[in-house]
Design an enzyme around this catalytic site. Structure first.
Site, PDB file in Angstrom:
ATOM      1  CG  ASN A  10      -1.758   1.231   1.523  1.00  0.00           C
ATOM      2  OD1 ASN A  10      -1.630   2.108   0.522  1.00  0.00           O
ATOM      3  ND2 ASN A  10      -2.350   1.495   2.604  1.00  0.00           N
ATOM      4  CD1 TRP A  11       3.853   1.529  -2.446  1.00  0.00           C
ATOM      5  CD2 TRP A  11       3.815   2.184  -4.223  1.00  0.00           C
ATOM      6  NE1 TRP A  11       5.068   0.514  -3.520  1.00  0.00           N
ATOM      7  CE2 TRP A  11       4.862   0.975  -4.707  1.00  0.00           C
ATOM      8  CE3 TRP A  11       4.068   2.707  -5.716  1.00  0.00           C
ATOM      9  CZ2 TRP A  11       6.023   1.022  -5.696  1.00  0.00           C
ATOM     10  CZ3 TRP A  11       4.417   2.794  -6.576  1.00  0.00           C
ATOM     11  CH2 TRP A  11       5.566   1.636  -6.621  1.00  0.00           C
ATOM     12  CE  LYS A  12      -0.037   3.514   4.986  1.00  0.00           C
ATOM     13  NZ  LYS A  12      -0.196   3.023   6.240  1.00  0.00           N
ATOM     14  CG  HIS A  96      -5.997   1.867   5.215  1.00  0.00           C
ATOM     15  ND1 HIS A  96      -4.858   3.155   6.345  1.00  0.00           N
ATOM     16  CD2 HIS A  96      -4.936   0.563   4.960  1.00  0.00           C
ATOM     17  CE1 HIS A  96      -3.725   2.401   6.404  1.00  0.00           C
ATOM     18  NE2 HIS A  96      -3.365   1.650   6.261  1.00  0.00           N
ATOM     19  CD  GLU A  98      -2.408   5.964   6.734  1.00  0.00           C
ATOM     20  OE1 GLU A  98      -3.033   5.891   5.346  1.00  0.00           O
ATOM     21  OE2 GLU A  98      -2.060   4.971   8.042  1.00  0.00           O
ATOM     22  CD  GLU A 168      -3.639  -2.506   7.259  1.00  0.00           C
ATOM     23  OE1 GLU A 168      -1.920  -2.577   6.614  1.00  0.00           O
ATOM     24  OE2 GLU A 168      -4.209  -1.754   7.343  1.00  0.00           O
ATOM     25  N   GLY A 174       2.382   2.309  10.885  1.00  0.00           N
ATOM     26  CA  GLY A 174       3.268   3.238  10.781  1.00  0.00           C
ATOM     27  C   GLY A 174       4.735   3.637  12.390  1.00  0.00           C
ATOM     28  CB  SER A 209       5.212  -1.903  12.349  1.00  0.00           C
ATOM     29  OG  SER A 209       5.040  -0.635  12.521  1.00  0.00           O
ATOM     30  N   GLY A 230       3.207  -1.193   4.410  1.00  0.00           N
ATOM     31  CA  GLY A 230       3.003   0.236   3.938  1.00  0.00           C
ATOM     32  C   GLY A 230       4.886   0.824   3.756  1.00  0.00           C
ATOM     33  N   GLY A 231       4.995   1.390   4.631  1.00  0.00           N
ATOM     34  CA  GLY A 231       6.495   1.885   4.363  1.00  0.00           C
ATOM     35  C   GLY A 231       7.556   1.228   3.686  1.00  0.00           C
TER      36      GLY A 231
HETATM   37  P1  13P Z   1       3.320   0.086   7.920  1.00  0.00           P
HETATM   38  O1  13P Z   1       3.257  -0.956   7.051  1.00  0.00           O
HETATM   39  O2  13P Z   1       3.808   1.387   7.150  1.00  0.00           O
HETATM   40  O3  13P Z   1       2.968   0.225   9.388  1.00  0.00           O
HETATM   41  O4  13P Z   1       1.677   0.721   6.950  1.00  0.00           O
HETATM   42  C1  13P Z   1       0.750  -0.494   6.773  1.00  0.00           C
HETATM   43  C2  13P Z   1      -0.333  -0.179   6.617  1.00  0.00           C
HETATM   44  O5  13P Z   1      -0.794   0.913   6.884  1.00  0.00           O
HETATM   45  C3  13P Z   1      -1.152  -1.191   5.135  1.00  0.00           C
HETATM   46  O6  13P Z   1      -1.675  -0.812   4.924  1.00  0.00           O
END
Ligand code: 13P
Length: 254
Positions: A10-12, A96, A98, A168, A174, A209, A230-231
């Site tokens: 998920n590149w956000k 998600h 967010e 999640e 994050g 994470s 994500g990251g």
């Molecule tokens: P991180 O891997 O950066 O913690 O993000 C997780 C995420 O929100 C994937 O959708």
């Protein structure tokens, strides 16, 4: 029933055209060793570019991070599930944390989005997870149950194979804090117990994470079928490492 291991990036709201190009040059070097499902959800503007590259490299499925509950109309700034399907997009992430927290998307709205995406045969990764406060108040399972019950209402049985779940925990996103493999497995088993028909074949991903150095511990658990990342999905070296680990588990699930 066999469940393929999935690594979903998920590149956000990240990446530039140059970063995307560098990423895929690096990724193309591992084409032969990729035995897991490798998916990426870039920001919406970049979807056609990634579709084009993925078509050339052949190995990576491209998805969206969100979609509207409507197909078309006067909804300025929204992403139409019809347009996603039209573009050949394979999947969409819905719910998600967010989106839930920053954009105030609640379970009834998310249910409409899930149904709208499934109508166009998009695969849906429906996200659930508790906050730290909810975990510390022993509300984790209540929250998960409500998110599942309300968000997944009225899905017809022929669409169930298109549904994936991502667990999640909000406190792990994050933050560098991963749920322990035991905490994640407990939540995944609970989620599977709450899914109706087809639960044994539903892919349940863990997110929060995830890094190359903790993926093995997570994938060793029976109900963890991959990761929503994500990251660590932004850098080809890390995404490759995650996919390599996942490829080794391909035959262990079933
Ligand atoms: P991180 O891997 O950066 O913690 O993000 C997780 C995420 O929100 C994937 O959708």
């Amino acid at each position: 029933m066999k469940r393929d291991i999935h690594i979903v990036g998920n590149w956000k709201m990240n990446q530039t055209l140059q970063a995307i190009s560098d990423f895929f040059v690096e990724m193309s070097k591992m084409k032969m060793e990729l035995k897991c499902q490798a998916w990426i959800a870039p920001q919406a503007l970049h979807i056609p570019i990634l579709k084009e590259i993925a078509f050339t490299t052949g190995a990576i499925a491209i998805g969206a991070q969100n979609c509207s509950e409507h197909d078309s109309g006067a909804y300025t700034g929204e992403i139409s599930p019809l347009a996603l399907a039209d573009l050949g997009v394979e999947f969409v992430i819905i719910g998600h944390s967010e989106r839930r927290t920053i954009y105030k998307e609640d379970n009834p709205l998310l249910n409409k989005k899930v149904l709208a995406a499934l109508k166009h045969n998009l695969k849906v990764i429906y996200c659930v997870g508790e906050t730290l406060l909810e975990r510390e108040s022993n509300l984790t399972f209540d929250v998960l149950e409500e998110q599942l019950a309300e968000g997944l209402k009225n899905i017809s049985s022929d669409k169930l194979p298109l549904l994936l779940i991502a667990y999640e925990p909000v406190w792990a996103i994050g933050t560098g804090k991963t749920a322990s493999a035991e905490q994640a497995e407990e939540a995944h088993a609970f989620i599977r117990s709450k899914l109706s028909a087809g639960a044994e074949s539903t892919i349940i991903l863990y997110g929060g994470s995830v890094k190359p150095d903790n993926i093995d511990m997570l994938l060793s658990k029976e109900n963890i079928d991959g990761a929503l990342v994500g990251g660590a999905s932004l850098k080809a070296a890390d995404f490759r490492a995650l996919c390599s680990s996942a490829s080794a588990y391909e035959t262990r699930k079933g």
